[in-house]
Design a protein around this motif. Structure first.
Motif, PDB file in Angstrom:
ATOM      1  N   LYS A 260       7.991  -2.157 -16.025  1.00 23.24           N
ATOM      2  CA  LYS A 260       9.413  -2.493 -16.688  1.00 23.24           C
ATOM      3  C   LYS A 260      10.074  -1.349 -16.812  1.00 23.24           C
ATOM      4  CE  LYS A 260       8.671  -6.112 -19.260  1.00 23.24           C
ATOM      5  NZ  LYS A 260       7.872  -6.569 -20.268  1.00 23.24           N
ATOM      6  N   MET A 261      11.320  -1.302 -16.807  1.00 28.33           N
ATOM      7  CA  MET A 261      12.358  -0.421 -17.173  1.00 28.33           C
ATOM      8  C   MET A 261      13.716  -0.856 -17.181  1.00 28.33           C
ATOM      9  SD  MET A 261      12.677   2.839 -17.731  1.00 28.33           S
ATOM     10  CE  MET A 261      11.171   3.808 -17.420  1.00 28.33           C
ATOM     11  N   ASP A 262      14.245  -0.209 -18.471  1.00 30.74           N
ATOM     12  CA  ASP A 262      15.902  -0.687 -18.627  1.00 30.74           C
ATOM     13  C   ASP A 262      16.498  -0.254 -17.495  1.00 30.74           C
ATOM     14  OD1 ASP A 262      14.922  -1.969 -20.770  1.00 30.74           O
ATOM     15  OD2 ASP A 262      15.823  -0.476 -22.216  1.00 30.74           O
ATOM     16  N   ALA A 263      17.887  -0.791 -17.466  1.00 25.11           N
ATOM     17  CA  ALA A 263      18.822  -0.553 -16.498  1.00 25.11           C
ATOM     18  C   ALA A 263      19.903  -0.314 -17.624  1.00 25.11           C
ATOM     19  CB  ALA A 263      19.395  -1.750 -15.779  1.00 25.11           C
TER      20      ALA A 263
ATOM     21  N   THR B 135      13.876   5.476 -14.015  1.00 27.08           N
ATOM     22  CA  THR B 135      13.248   5.290 -12.714  1.00 27.08           C
ATOM     23  C   THR B 135      11.994   4.801 -12.840  1.00 27.08           C
ATOM     24  OG1 THR B 135      12.134   7.639 -12.573  1.00 27.08           O
ATOM     25  CG2 THR B 135      14.095   7.360 -11.218  1.00 27.08           C
ATOM     26  N   LEU B 136      11.201   4.192 -12.065  1.00 28.45           N
ATOM     27  CA  LEU B 136       9.804   3.688 -12.072  1.00 28.45           C
ATOM     28  C   LEU B 136       9.179   3.741 -10.643  1.00 28.45           C
ATOM     29  CD1 LEU B 136       9.229   0.771 -11.095  1.00 28.45           C
ATOM     30  CD2 LEU B 136      10.218  -0.014 -13.151  1.00 28.45           C
ATOM     31  N   TRP B 137       7.999   4.010 -10.590  1.00 28.01           N
ATOM     32  CA  TRP B 137       7.178   4.000  -9.287  1.00 28.01           C
ATOM     33  C   TRP B 137       5.874   3.088  -9.446  1.00 28.01           C
ATOM     34  CZ3 TRP B 137       2.497   6.062  -7.645  1.00 28.01           C
ATOM     35  CH2 TRP B 137       2.320   7.083  -8.351  1.00 28.01           C
ATOM     36  N   PHE B 138       5.456   2.437  -8.080  1.00 27.92           N
ATOM     37  CA  PHE B 138       4.221   1.713  -8.413  1.00 27.92           C
ATOM     38  C   PHE B 138       3.997   1.714  -7.115  1.00 27.92           C
ATOM     39  CE2 PHE B 138       5.587  -2.330  -7.081  1.00 27.92           C
ATOM     40  CZ  PHE B 138       7.042  -2.177  -7.373  1.00 27.92           C
ATOM     41  N   THR B 139       2.565   1.351  -6.563  1.00 30.24           N
ATOM     42  CA  THR B 139       2.228   0.938  -5.341  1.00 30.24           C
ATOM     43  C   THR B 139       1.705  -0.546  -5.226  1.00 30.24           C
ATOM     44  OG1 THR B 139       1.315   3.215  -5.139  1.00 30.24           O
ATOM     45  CG2 THR B 139       0.786   1.912  -3.383  1.00 30.24           C
ATOM     46  N   PRO B 140       2.267  -1.455  -4.480  1.00 29.18           N
ATOM     47  CA  PRO B 140       1.994  -2.584  -4.308  1.00 29.18           C
ATOM     48  C   PRO B 140       0.730  -2.950  -3.702  1.00 29.18           C
ATOM     49  CG  PRO B 140       4.202  -2.100  -3.066  1.00 29.18           C
ATOM     50  CD  PRO B 140       3.886  -1.078  -3.820  1.00 29.18           C
ATOM     51  N   LYS B 141      -0.158  -3.676  -4.288  1.00 30.27           N
ATOM     52  CA  LYS B 141      -1.533  -3.907  -3.743  1.00 30.27           C
ATOM     53  C   LYS B 141      -1.819  -4.992  -2.597  1.00 30.27           C
ATOM     54  CE  LYS B 141      -4.973  -4.075  -6.484  1.00 30.27           C
ATOM     55  NZ  LYS B 141      -5.796  -4.382  -7.513  1.00 30.27           N
TER      56      LYS B 141
ATOM     57  N   GLY C 241       0.685  -1.289   0.037  1.00 31.67           N
ATOM     58  CA  GLY C 241      -0.025   0.048  -0.064  1.00 31.67           C
ATOM     59  C   GLY C 241       0.698   1.216  -0.089  1.00 31.67           C
ATOM     60  N   LYS C 242       2.050   1.321   0.074  1.00 33.16           N
ATOM     61  CA  LYS C 242       3.095   2.257  -0.126  1.00 33.16           C
ATOM     62  C   LYS C 242       3.687   2.629  -1.294  1.00 33.16           C
ATOM     63  CE  LYS C 242       6.132   4.611   2.761  1.00 33.16           C
ATOM     64  NZ  LYS C 242       7.492   4.637   3.414  1.00 33.16           N
ATOM     65  N   PRO C 243       3.836   3.484  -1.795  1.00 32.04           N
ATOM     66  CA  PRO C 243       4.203   3.965  -3.167  1.00 32.04           C
ATOM     67  C   PRO C 243       5.826   3.731  -3.011  1.00 32.04           C
ATOM     68  CG  PRO C 243       2.995   5.735  -2.568  1.00 32.04           C
ATOM     69  CD  PRO C 243       3.079   5.054  -1.623  1.00 32.04           C
ATOM     70  N   VAL C 244       6.411   3.252  -3.964  1.00 29.28           N
ATOM     71  CA  VAL C 244       7.746   2.843  -4.103  1.00 29.28           C
ATOM     72  C   VAL C 244       8.330   3.583  -5.522  1.00 29.28           C
ATOM     73  CG1 VAL C 244       7.534   0.559  -4.679  1.00 29.28           C
ATOM     74  CG2 VAL C 244       9.673   1.152  -3.679  1.00 29.28           C
ATOM     75  N   LYS C 245       9.403   4.140  -5.287  1.00 25.79           N
ATOM     76  CA  LYS C 245      10.085   4.363  -6.400  1.00 25.79           C
ATOM     77  C   LYS C 245      11.513   3.640  -6.680  1.00 25.79           C
ATOM     78  CE  LYS C 245      12.732   8.453  -7.800  1.00 25.79           C
ATOM     79  NZ  LYS C 245      12.815   9.950  -8.174  1.00 25.79           N
ATOM     80  N   PHE C 246      11.686   2.919  -7.734  1.00 22.69           N
ATOM     81  CA  PHE C 246      12.971   2.308  -8.105  1.00 22.69           C
ATOM     82  C   PHE C 246      13.745   3.220  -9.074  1.00 22.69           C
ATOM     83  CE2 PHE C 246      11.367  -2.483  -8.057  1.00 22.69           C
ATOM     84  CZ  PHE C 246      11.060  -2.253  -6.762  1.00 22.69           C
ATOM     85  N   VAL C 247      15.091   3.347  -8.320  1.00 19.65           N
ATOM     86  CA  VAL C 247      16.084   4.174  -9.116  1.00 19.65           C
ATOM     87  C   VAL C 247      16.887   3.054  -9.599  1.00 19.65           C
ATOM     88  CG1 VAL C 247      18.033   5.600  -8.954  1.00 19.65           C
ATOM     89  CG2 VAL C 247      16.025   6.113  -7.353  1.00 19.65           C
ATOM     90  N   ILE C 248      17.012   3.072 -11.070  1.00 23.93           N
ATOM     91  CA  ILE C 248      17.319   1.747 -11.799  1.00 23.93           C
ATOM     92  C   ILE C 248      18.762   2.062 -12.385  1.00 23.93           C
ATOM     93  CG2 ILE C 248      16.993   0.125 -13.590  1.00 23.93           C
ATOM     94  CD1 ILE C 248      13.865   0.729 -12.608  1.00 23.93           C
TER      95      ILE C 248
END
Ligand code: HEM
Ligand SMILES: [Cu+2]
Ligand SMILES: [Cu+2]
Lengths: 603, 346
Positions: free
Chosen positions: B248-251, B258-264, B224-231
């Motif tokens: 999905k995001m290339d490294a 970056t990408l971000w999402f909120t796990p449910k 439930g908490k948004p998270v941002k991936f720095v890739i």
């Protein structure tokens, strides 16, 4: 159009001169100049075709080998070790070998078979025959085009046998993987050979393409205005334009890659730590290569499909005994595809960190390209509607083409929408999409072309029964192989994986993968049947007894059964009408060479 | 031996087919070309319509067989939009697919060559052509509009309170770094990478922000908490693929993304939802990166805040691992939770 008239009269003079030449001394009997360094477009077409067939067998065989791995990851195949040696220790291929095979499969089929083998064959064969020319604008350049392709083939073939193996970074050859020998064993000399081979290939394409364009623009026979040309010629025209404008960009990308590999430059390299040390390169962008690559790469897929579209249009019209529906719309949509093909390349790069705002334009333009594609499909459907269709192997493959083009084109609409592509990018969904829309469709177009024009090439027919078996097994097999892959892709199953067994998200497809691999083997065997039919029929096929076996209107069927160099023994016929007067005014067909009659209805 | 037998069988089948084919060629010559053509036309016409019917049944059957094996509900809030878009697109393309395939094979069957039938001379019709230019154009415009709406949402900036996790690809695994209490990742320089000195990311130990960073073998996220991936990547291009989250995001080396999402759902909830006790959120590498590409697996654990806190408390700071000597843990300004502004690159 007055200068067209003068052009034609000039041509007439030229051809006249050629005629004499032909009649006086038949110096073409020499084996080398007839079969090897031939200047005759028809022979060069056959050279492209047969080289393409050889490559197709190799490329398809590679797919059988790696499908064995995917279908039966735990099984061992001792015979593999006997052909691949340490690349398949104990009868199971290594990951390195798997990736080398995948990469070579893609390169061979995309470039050597479906580009050189397809448009090389049919542009060469049909452009002079259908526009009414004695040969290409420059037969010598044409010959060079083939031999550059041959050299490219030799180099690519050689790369299969080097100690460290051929290139193995995927047919797209993205750096830094392809730039650094330390990153992968296949990125050692394999990539250098790959780049050299591809550079030779680009030269071959440019020589061929410029020739096709100049021939069909300048050497059309009297009366053959652009809008009287069969759609095959239009499609070869746009194909050549696409190639001539985009292959040089690819070459530039390759040259930069070669310099990064050997000259210490940093076009694509930055911030890299590999094999225990940090590299000095800074400031380059790995993404730059992708832009350069896909600027060709996307047009390339249309370079592959347009000739197939052209041939299918022709075959459908001939076998339905009906004019192609919407001739001008067909040309217009080819033109639209040709323009848009240059404006959508970044749809292969939605997840590279591309600026989202920029991405939005590529979404728009990508989905736009579906409109001309849809127009073409509806026009094909209307072409067969109320026809009187003869199911030759060629027409069946054309119908199959329309079916697979629809199936694969529709999934393009999924992928072109960037939000969906985030999920599907680099999964089996993409594999399914492009194999159906490009791989299978283009092969179907090519088969249609081969069955249809084989009599023109060799003065004999191919065996029909084998042709029907070939068609049905291939159509059914292709759907069985690629349709379920959409589901694998929806589950996120990544492409280019050697083994899925350690993944909880993707290992539910073991049985399916096995099924697919078995079908692959069956379909491959059937293609060998086709190859056999092809070569057998060259020598033993039923002989052609009439000039125009399909009762077609276009010019190639006004040549003798076995035309010599120069195509028409006498004058080149004059053209009076378009190529699609089938079933007009109650007549089955009216050849292009017949003048418009006084009472003829307009169309 | 069995391989030899298999080849033998195939060759035999080839020979049989070939003989039949040759014989039928002779028969057709005997029968006369016209008769033979009529016959093969009838057979192929029938096969075409049979292919259509069986094919559509096959599509249905295949769907029943496989629909349970693809991903269920999206595990991220953002992925719901992707799923909706997929359904809308499926509906539109599905109708077109079924319709055009039916027309194609039905026409082919219906208008097969028959004695006495005359083909209809129908070279063009402007009205029809306009119709099937405009209708696809409208349908596609709708799809573009929906698609771009989602696209801009998906690629928007992460919310300010999003957690930050750095994921760096290398051949062939993922290096995962958390910013620690200060919420900010310390500076890195690829020239400082030193595996032997427990510094696989090249962290700059002069940067105070990095001193409370810790590295982990799995990504842990709070439900439930948004998270941002720095890739990022250390060597070649990789790709962070998150199938259950539809992300999905290339490294790319040298270019952070970056990408971000909120796990449910927590991992535990997913195990129940899917009925699969082995369920794991996986990071798949989705960009060809070398011979170990297929094994570049990462694991994500989604859990409750309490579980997460307990996990964090157990993670040793990278600074202390790199400085095993009496090095004192840095005094972190734990009261202040700064937002991740520094994405870990100079
Ligand atoms: C209806 C129009 C089409 C659309 C909207 C479309 C869209 C796309 C998109 C967005 C991708 C990238 C997918 C990804 O990598 O995530 C893609 C891949 C691809 N498409 Fe299409 N496509 C269309 C038609 C075609 C045609 C006609 C061909 C070839 C004849 C083709 C060949 C390919 C190939 C070869 C790839 C994959 C290349 C690779 O990554 O190796 N597509 N298509
Ligand atoms: Cu593309
Ligand atoms: Cu990878």
């Amino acid at each position: 159009m007055s200068n067209e008239a003068t052009l034609h009269s000039q041509q007439e003079v030229m051809h006249g001169a050629h005629d004499h030449h032909d009649h006086e001394h038949h110096h073409e009997d020499n084996f080398i100049s007839k079969y090897v360094f031939s200047l005759d477009h028809k022979m060069i077409a056959k050279q492209f075709l047969i080289t393409g067939i050889v490559w197709a067998i190799i490329g398809a065989f590679f797919s059988v080998v790696f499908r064995l791995q995917l279908g039966f990851p735990d099984a061992t195949f001792p015979w593999l070790e006997s052909i691949l040696g340490h690349w398949a220790k104990g009868g199971r291929i290594t990951p390195e070998a798997y990736y080398a095979l995948v990469t070579m499969h893609g390169t061979i089929l995309v470039f050597f078979v479906l580009t050189a083998g397809l448009s090389g064959t049919f542009s060469n064969l049909l452009i002079p025959l259908q526009v009414g020319a004695r040969d290409m604008a420059s037969p010598f350049m044409n010959c060079l085009s083939y031999w550059f392709f041959f050299l490219a083939s030799l180099v690519m073939m050689a790369s299969l046998f080097v100690q460290t193996g051929p290139a193995s970074g995927g047919w797209t050859m993205y750096p830094p993987l392809s730039a650094l020998g330390d990153a992968s064993i296949g990125s050692k000399i394999g990539v250098d050979l790959w780049l050299i081979s591809m550079a030779l290939f680009v030269v071959s394409q440019l020589l061929g393409g410029l020739n096709y364009i100049s021939t069909l623009l300048n050497m059309r026979t009297k009366g053959m205005s652009m809008t009287k040309m069969p759609l095959t010629i239009w499609s070869f025209f746009f194909t050549a334009v696409l190639g001539v404008l985009s292959f040089p960009v690819l070459l530039s990308g390759f040259i930069l890659l070669l310099m990064d590999r050997h000259a210490g430059t940093s076009f694509y390299l930055s911030d890299i730590f590999i094999a225990g040390k940090a590299l000095a390169n800074e400031g380059g962008s790995a993404i730059l290569y992708q832009h350069l690559f896909w600027f060709l790469g996307h047009p390339e897929v249309y370079i592959i499909i347009l000739p197939a579209m052209g041939m299918v249009s022709e075959v459908l019209a001939v076998s339905s005994r009906k004019p192609i529906f919407g001739y001008l719309a067909m040309i217009g949509s080819l033109f639209a595809i040709c323009i848009l093909a240059f404006l959508v390349w970044a749809h292969h790069m939605f997840v590279t960190g591309l600026n989202p705002f920029l991405g939005a334009f590529f979404v728009l333009l990508t989905l736009l390209i579906a409109v001309p594609s849809a127009i073409k499909v509806f026009n094909w459907l209307t072409t067969i509607w109320k026809g009187n269709i003869r199911f030759t192997p060629a027409s069946l493959f054309s119908i199959g083409f329309v079916s697979t083009f629809i199936s694969g084109g529709l999934t393009g609409i999924w992928l072109g929408n960037s939000s969906i592509d985030i999920h599907l990018h680099d999964t089996y969904f993409v594999i399914a999409h492009f194999h159906i829309v490009m791989g299978v469709s283009a092969f179907f177009g090519m088969f249609a072309g081969i069955y249809h024009w084989f009599p023109k090439m060799y003065g004999r027919f191919m065996n029909n029964t084998i042709g029907y078996i070939h068609f049905w097994v291939t159509l059914i097999g292709a759907y069985l192989i690629f349709w379920p892959m959409h589901y694998e892709g929806m589950a996120g199953m990544p492409r280019r994986y050697f083994d899925y067994s350690s993944w909880t998200s993707f290992n539910q497809f073991g049985g399916l993968n096995q099924f697919i691999s078995i079908v692959v083997i069956l379909v491959f065997a059937t293609q060998l049947l086709f190859v056999f039919n092809f070569f057998y029929s060259i020598f033993k096929g039923r002989k052609l007894t009439e000039q125009n076996p399909w009762k077609a209107t276009s010019l190639e069927w006004t040549t003798p059964i076995n035309p010599g160099h120069g195509n028409w023994p006498g004058e080149i016929p004059e053209v009076h009408r378009w190529a699609y007067d089938y079933s007009k005014d109650g007549r089955d067909f009216i050849p292009q060479t017949e003048p418009i009659g006084p009472n003829e209805s307009a169309h | 031996m069995s391989g030899f037998l298999a080849v033998l069988v195939i060759v035999l089948i080839f020979i049989v087919i070939f003989q039949i084919a040759k014989a039928s060629e002779y028969v057709s010559i005997l029968k006369g070309e016209k008769k033979a053509r009529q016959q093969s036309n009838r057979i192929n016409g029938f096969l075409l319509i049979a292919f259509l019917v069986l094919g559509l049944i096959g599509v249905y059957y295949c769907n029943n067989l496989l629909k349970g094996k693809i991903l269920g509900e999206s595990a991220s809030v953002q992925g719901e939009g992707v799923d909706t878009l997929i359904y809308v697109t499926l509906a539109i393309t599905g109708v077109v697919f079924v319709g055009t395939q039916i027309l194609l094979f039905w026409f082919a069957f219906k208008y097969q060559e028959k004695e006495g039938r005359k083909a209809f001379y129908f070279p063009h019709n402007n009205r029809l052509e306009v119709i099937w230019t405009v209708i696809p154009a409208i349908a596609l415009t709708v799809l573009v509009a929906f698609g771009l709406k989602h696209w801009f949402q998906l690629t928007s900036d992460a919310p300010k309170d999003a957690a930050v996790v750095e994921i760096t690809g290398k051949q062939f695994n993922w290096l995962i770094r958390y910013p620690g209490k200060d919420g900010a990742l310390g500076r890195r320089d690829f020239k400082k990478i030193d595996e032997a000195a427990s510094n696989p990311l090249g962290m700059d130990w002069d940067d105070q922000l990095g001193k409370d960073d810790f590295m982990a073998t799995e990504v842990h996220l709070v439900v439930g908490k948004p998270v941002k991936f720095v890739i990022g990547s250390r060597d070649v291009i990789h790709d962070v693929g998150l199938p259950q989250f539809r992300m999905k995001m290339d490294a790319v080396p040298g270019i952070p993304t970056t990408l971000w999402f909120t796990p449910k759902f927590t991992t535990k909830q997913m195990k129940e939802k899917t009925g699969n006790p082995d369920f794991t959120y996986e990071i798949s590498c989705d960009q060809m990166c070398g011979s170990g590409h297929y094994s570049m697996r990462g694991v994500i654990v989604v859990e409750t805040q309490a579980e997460y806190d307990a996990w964090v408390a157990k993670q040793p700071l990278q600074y202390s691992l790199a400085h095993p000597a009496p090095a004192e843990a840095p005094k972190a300004d734990s009261t202040q939770k700064t937002v991740a502004a520094n994405i870990g690159k100079p």
